[in-house]
Design a protein around this motif. Structure first.
Motif, PDB file in Angstrom:
ATOM      1  N   ASN A  40       1.006  -1.274   0.163  1.00 44.24           N
ATOM      2  CA  ASN A  40      -0.166   0.211   0.180  1.00 44.24           C
ATOM      3  C   ASN A  40       0.895   1.160  -0.036  1.00 44.24           C
ATOM      4  O   ASN A  40       0.354   2.350   0.659  1.00 44.24           O
ATOM      5  CB  ASN A  40      -0.855  -0.114   1.258  1.00 44.24           C
ATOM      6  CG  ASN A  40      -1.853  -1.089   1.105  1.00 44.24           C
ATOM      7  OD1 ASN A  40      -2.540  -1.695   0.076  1.00 44.24           O
ATOM      8  ND2 ASN A  40      -1.925  -1.704   2.498  1.00 44.24           N
ATOM      9  N   CYS A  41       1.844   1.260  -0.745  1.00 41.43           N
ATOM     10  CA  CYS A  41       2.820   2.568  -0.863  1.00 41.43           C
ATOM     11  C   CYS A  41       3.339   2.847  -2.177  1.00 41.43           C
ATOM     12  O   CYS A  41       3.847   3.623  -2.440  1.00 41.43           O
ATOM     13  CB  CYS A  41       3.839   2.304  -0.048  1.00 41.43           C
ATOM     14  SG  CYS A  41       5.354   1.152  -0.734  1.00 41.43           S
ATOM     15  N   ASP A  42       2.566   2.228  -3.206  1.00 40.60           N
ATOM     16  CA  ASP A  42       2.791   2.884  -4.568  1.00 40.60           C
ATOM     17  C   ASP A  42       4.295   2.550  -4.825  1.00 40.60           C
ATOM     18  O   ASP A  42       4.618   3.426  -5.703  1.00 40.60           O
ATOM     19  CB  ASP A  42       2.261   4.044  -4.711  1.00 40.60           C
ATOM     20  CG  ASP A  42       0.802   3.953  -4.655  1.00 40.60           C
ATOM     21  OD1 ASP A  42      -0.097   3.262  -5.125  1.00 40.60           O
ATOM     22  OD2 ASP A  42       0.102   5.142  -4.192  1.00 40.60           O
ATOM     23  N   GLY A  43       4.902   1.838  -4.200  1.00 42.50           N
ATOM     24  CA  GLY A  43       6.537   1.581  -4.477  1.00 42.50           C
ATOM     25  C   GLY A  43       7.492   2.415  -4.225  1.00 42.50           C
ATOM     26  O   GLY A  43       8.568   2.404  -4.551  1.00 42.50           O
ATOM     27  N   VAL A  44       6.907   3.575  -3.371  1.00 45.82           N
ATOM     28  CA  VAL A  44       7.948   4.452  -2.856  1.00 45.82           C
ATOM     29  C   VAL A  44       8.810   3.837  -1.658  1.00 45.82           C
ATOM     30  O   VAL A  44       9.734   4.856  -1.137  1.00 45.82           O
ATOM     31  CB  VAL A  44       7.342   5.827  -2.466  1.00 45.82           C
ATOM     32  CG1 VAL A  44       6.701   6.287  -3.760  1.00 45.82           C
ATOM     33  CG2 VAL A  44       6.293   5.672  -1.187  1.00 45.82           C
ATOM     34  N   TRP A  45       8.478   2.877  -1.024  1.00 41.87           N
ATOM     35  CA  TRP A  45       9.147   2.444   0.289  1.00 41.87           C
ATOM     36  C   TRP A  45       9.373   0.945  -0.123  1.00 41.87           C
ATOM     37  O   TRP A  45       8.671   0.202  -0.226  1.00 41.87           O
ATOM     38  CB  TRP A  45       8.258   2.437   1.367  1.00 41.87           C
ATOM     39  CG  TRP A  45       8.733   1.933   2.697  1.00 41.87           C
ATOM     40  CD1 TRP A  45      10.027   1.585   2.993  1.00 41.87           C
ATOM     41  CD2 TRP A  45       7.840   1.702   3.846  1.00 41.87           C
ATOM     42  NE1 TRP A  45      10.070   1.046   4.240  1.00 41.87           N
ATOM     43  CE2 TRP A  45       8.667   1.349   4.905  1.00 41.87           C
ATOM     44  CE3 TRP A  45       6.464   2.253   4.079  1.00 41.87           C
ATOM     45  CZ2 TRP A  45       8.570   1.129   6.026  1.00 41.87           C
ATOM     46  CZ3 TRP A  45       6.174   1.717   5.548  1.00 41.87           C
ATOM     47  CH2 TRP A  45       6.922   1.420   6.405  1.00 41.87           C
ATOM     48  N   ALA A  46      10.619   0.568   0.013  1.00 42.07           N
ATOM     49  CA  ALA A  46      11.028  -0.778  -0.456  1.00 42.07           C
ATOM     50  C   ALA A  46      12.250  -1.179   0.347  1.00 42.07           C
ATOM     51  O   ALA A  46      13.029  -0.334   0.877  1.00 42.07           O
ATOM     52  CB  ALA A  46      11.391  -0.928  -1.883  1.00 42.07           C
ATOM     53  N   THR A  47      12.348  -2.558   0.553  1.00 42.94           N
ATOM     54  CA  THR A  47      13.503  -3.190   1.334  1.00 42.94           C
ATOM     55  C   THR A  47      14.124  -4.267   0.694  1.00 42.94           C
ATOM     56  O   THR A  47      13.555  -4.896   0.035  1.00 42.94           O
ATOM     57  CB  THR A  47      12.918  -3.783   2.708  1.00 42.94           C
ATOM     58  OG1 THR A  47      11.901  -2.698   3.480  1.00 42.94           O
ATOM     59  CG2 THR A  47      13.918  -4.490   3.418  1.00 42.94           C
ATOM     60  N   THR A  48      15.273  -4.010   0.472  1.00 40.84           N
ATOM     61  CA  THR A  48      16.344  -5.130  -0.130  1.00 40.84           C
ATOM     62  C   THR A  48      16.744  -6.046   0.979  1.00 40.84           C
ATOM     63  O   THR A  48      17.603  -5.679   1.831  1.00 40.84           O
ATOM     64  CB  THR A  48      17.690  -4.318  -0.704  1.00 40.84           C
ATOM     65  OG1 THR A  48      17.227  -3.373  -1.766  1.00 40.84           O
ATOM     66  CG2 THR A  48      18.616  -5.412  -1.200  1.00 40.84           C
ATOM     67  N   LYS A  49      16.474  -7.280   0.878  1.00 38.69           N
ATOM     68  CA  LYS A  49      16.495  -8.216   1.734  1.00 38.69           C
ATOM     69  C   LYS A  49      17.353  -9.337   1.360  1.00 38.69           C
ATOM     70  O   LYS A  49      17.403 -10.108   0.341  1.00 38.69           O
ATOM     71  CB  LYS A  49      15.276  -8.935   1.903  1.00 38.69           C
ATOM     72  CG  LYS A  49      14.136  -8.082   2.450  1.00 38.69           C
ATOM     73  CD  LYS A  49      12.669  -8.620   2.566  1.00 38.69           C
ATOM     74  CE  LYS A  49      11.643  -7.770   2.956  1.00 38.69           C
ATOM     75  NZ  LYS A  49      10.229  -8.384   2.970  1.00 38.69           N
ATOM     76  N   PHE A  50      18.598  -9.414   2.036  1.00 40.93           N
ATOM     77  CA  PHE A  50      19.611 -10.462   1.763  1.00 40.93           C
ATOM     78  C   PHE A  50      19.570 -11.610   1.951  1.00 40.93           C
ATOM     79  O   PHE A  50      20.122 -12.690   1.634  1.00 40.93           O
ATOM     80  CB  PHE A  50      20.886  -9.755   2.086  1.00 40.93           C
ATOM     81  CG  PHE A  50      21.516  -8.351   1.607  1.00 40.93           C
ATOM     82  CD1 PHE A  50      21.850  -8.258   0.301  1.00 40.93           C
ATOM     83  CD2 PHE A  50      21.442  -7.412   2.192  1.00 40.93           C
ATOM     84  CE1 PHE A  50      22.019  -6.913  -0.369  1.00 40.93           C
ATOM     85  CE2 PHE A  50      21.734  -6.011   1.953  1.00 40.93           C
ATOM     86  CZ  PHE A  50      21.866  -5.879   0.376  1.00 40.93           C
ATOM     87  N   VAL A  51      18.716 -11.871   2.989  1.00 39.87           N
ATOM     88  CA  VAL A  51      18.410 -13.437   3.574  1.00 39.87           C
ATOM     89  C   VAL A  51      16.956 -13.515   3.547  1.00 39.87           C
ATOM     90  O   VAL A  51      16.076 -12.278   3.575  1.00 39.87           O
ATOM     91  CB  VAL A  51      18.842 -13.838   4.909  1.00 39.87           C
ATOM     92  CG1 VAL A  51      20.436 -13.694   4.785  1.00 39.87           C
ATOM     93  CG2 VAL A  51      18.447 -12.746   5.857  1.00 39.87           C
ATOM     94  N   ASP A  52      16.189 -14.553   3.500  1.00 45.04           N
ATOM     95  CA  ASP A  52      14.605 -14.674   3.625  1.00 45.04           C
ATOM     96  C   ASP A  52      14.358 -14.437   5.116  1.00 45.04           C
ATOM     97  O   ASP A  52      15.104 -14.939   5.921  1.00 45.04           O
ATOM     98  CB  ASP A  52      14.360 -16.231   3.624  1.00 45.04           C
ATOM     99  CG  ASP A  52      13.268 -16.675   3.397  1.00 45.04           C
ATOM    100  OD1 ASP A  52      12.316 -15.677   3.642  1.00 45.04           O
ATOM    101  OD2 ASP A  52      12.785 -17.739   3.180  1.00 45.04           O
TER     102      ASP A  52
ATOM    103  N   PRO B 132      11.633  10.135  -3.138  1.00 44.07           N
ATOM    104  CA  PRO B 132      11.152  11.455  -2.667  1.00 44.07           C
ATOM    105  C   PRO B 132       9.837  11.346  -2.283  1.00 44.07           C
ATOM    106  O   PRO B 132       9.016  11.012  -3.307  1.00 44.07           O
ATOM    107  CB  PRO B 132      11.710  12.376  -3.855  1.00 44.07           C
ATOM    108  CG  PRO B 132      12.889  11.597  -4.708  1.00 44.07           C
ATOM    109  CD  PRO B 132      12.448  10.059  -4.463  1.00 44.07           C
ATOM    110  N   GLY B 133       9.810  11.959  -1.015  1.00 47.84           N
ATOM    111  CA  GLY B 133       8.402  12.093  -0.577  1.00 47.84           C
ATOM    112  C   GLY B 133       7.684  10.859  -0.257  1.00 47.84           C
ATOM    113  O   GLY B 133       6.682  10.858   0.612  1.00 47.84           O
ATOM    114  N   GLY B 134       8.393   9.691  -0.052  1.00 49.41           N
ATOM    115  CA  GLY B 134       8.175   8.692   0.784  1.00 49.41           C
ATOM    116  C   GLY B 134       7.966   8.473   2.065  1.00 49.41           C
ATOM    117  O   GLY B 134       8.869   9.260   2.704  1.00 49.41           O
ATOM    118  N   THR B 135       7.136   7.981   2.752  1.00 46.33           N
ATOM    119  CA  THR B 135       7.121   7.953   4.278  1.00 46.33           C
ATOM    120  C   THR B 135       7.165   6.682   4.847  1.00 46.33           C
ATOM    121  O   THR B 135       6.429   5.749   4.301  1.00 46.33           O
ATOM    122  CB  THR B 135       6.094   9.016   4.726  1.00 46.33           C
ATOM    123  OG1 THR B 135       4.825   8.063   4.395  1.00 46.33           O
ATOM    124  CG2 THR B 135       5.915  10.259   4.033  1.00 46.33           C
TER     125      THR B 135
END
Length: 282
Positions: A171-183, A200-203
């Protein structure tokens, strides 16, 4: 090699004409260590490391954050260590900021570049050297591993920021994401080290309040970050240190992405020993 640029300590000393006041804060709930205070006179030399110094950004402190230590490490050409870790019960995560150090892990050599991520299980045979012509910088996170009966210890992970697709939050339209190196569902791991990215503008649209301790090293960009009762401005190279249950939120305020390396302790029952128990071994 990554096309990204990752902030590292400026080192040196500022001129006498520079104003003394900075954004550094230490409170009962959080600390902010701005990049501008990561200077030569606050570095530590480490046993069995050559041509190396470290800014120790976090260490276990009773009544504050007790599970981890975090360093910004500088290794000059020809530097490194055959005995980097003094405690066989401690696991490590490394994230390369600049330079091309080489990791030897259980007898296998791995060239690293900016953006390389390495998880080193407790008790591993590892070394790190800088045979390149440029100084190498990396983040080093250490935590005593908490074994669980019936679960094997996790194996080593060698990855890269560019090789993992960030996972968007709901529910963030792709402006907030996490790179996960392990499961994240792999319960063998008792800590997660990820890269969090806000466009920019993500919260973070609510005040996160939770049991996990955090170390946040800002890799890129700038933001306004809620820490307990305060909103503070942070930018590339700054470090934030949060004890358990410190409310936090974020507003990415710069013209480009805001990215940080995030540590948190996960997947274990809280210790019932006051003062952190085994985690004090760090």
């Amino acid at each position: 090699m990554s096309t990204r640029s990752y902030a590292r300590p400026p080192a040196g000393l500022p001129p006498q004409s520079q104003r003394t006041a900075d954004r550094a804060r230490f409170t009962p709930a959080y600390a902010v260590i701005p990049h501008g205070v990561m200077r030569d006179i606050v570095t530590s030399r480490l046993p069995h490391w050559r041509n190396t110094r470290a800014w120790i950004l976090a260490r276990p402190m009773t009544g504050f954050a007790e599970t981890f230590a975090q360093y910004a490490v500088e290794v000059a050409p020809g530097g490194g260590s055959e005995r980097p870790e003094p405690d066989p019960a401690v696991q490590s995560a490394l994230f390369v900021l600049e330079g091309t150090p080489t990791l030897s892990l259980d007898g296998t050599s791995h060239p690293l570049t900016p953006g390389s991520y390495v998880f080193v299980p407790a008790g591993s045979d590892w070394q790190l050297h800088n045979s390149g012509a440029e100084t190498a910088y990396f983040q080093w996170i250490r935590k005593t591993y908490q074994p669980v009966d019936g679960l094997k210890a996790p194996e080593a992970v060698i990855s890269h920021d560019d090789s993992v697709t960030p996972d968007p939050m709901p529910n963030c339209d792709g402006v907030w994401a996490t790179t996960k190196f392990v499961d994240p569902d792999d319960l063998r791991h008792d800590m997660h080290v990820t890269v969090v990215t806000f466009q920019p503008g993500g919260t973070i649209p609510f005040s996160e309040t939770h049991v996990m301790e955090h170390g946040l090293y800002v890799l890129e960009g700038k933001a306004l970050y809620q820490l307990n009762d305060d909103w503070v401005e942070v930018e590339a190279g700054d470090f934030m240190w949060l004890r358990a249950f410190c409310p936090q939120a974020c507003y990415a305020a710069g013209p480009g992405p805001f990215r940080y390396l995030l540590y948190k302790d996960v997947n274990r029952h809280p210790t019932m020993t006051l003062g952190g128990g085994a985690n004090e071994r760090l």
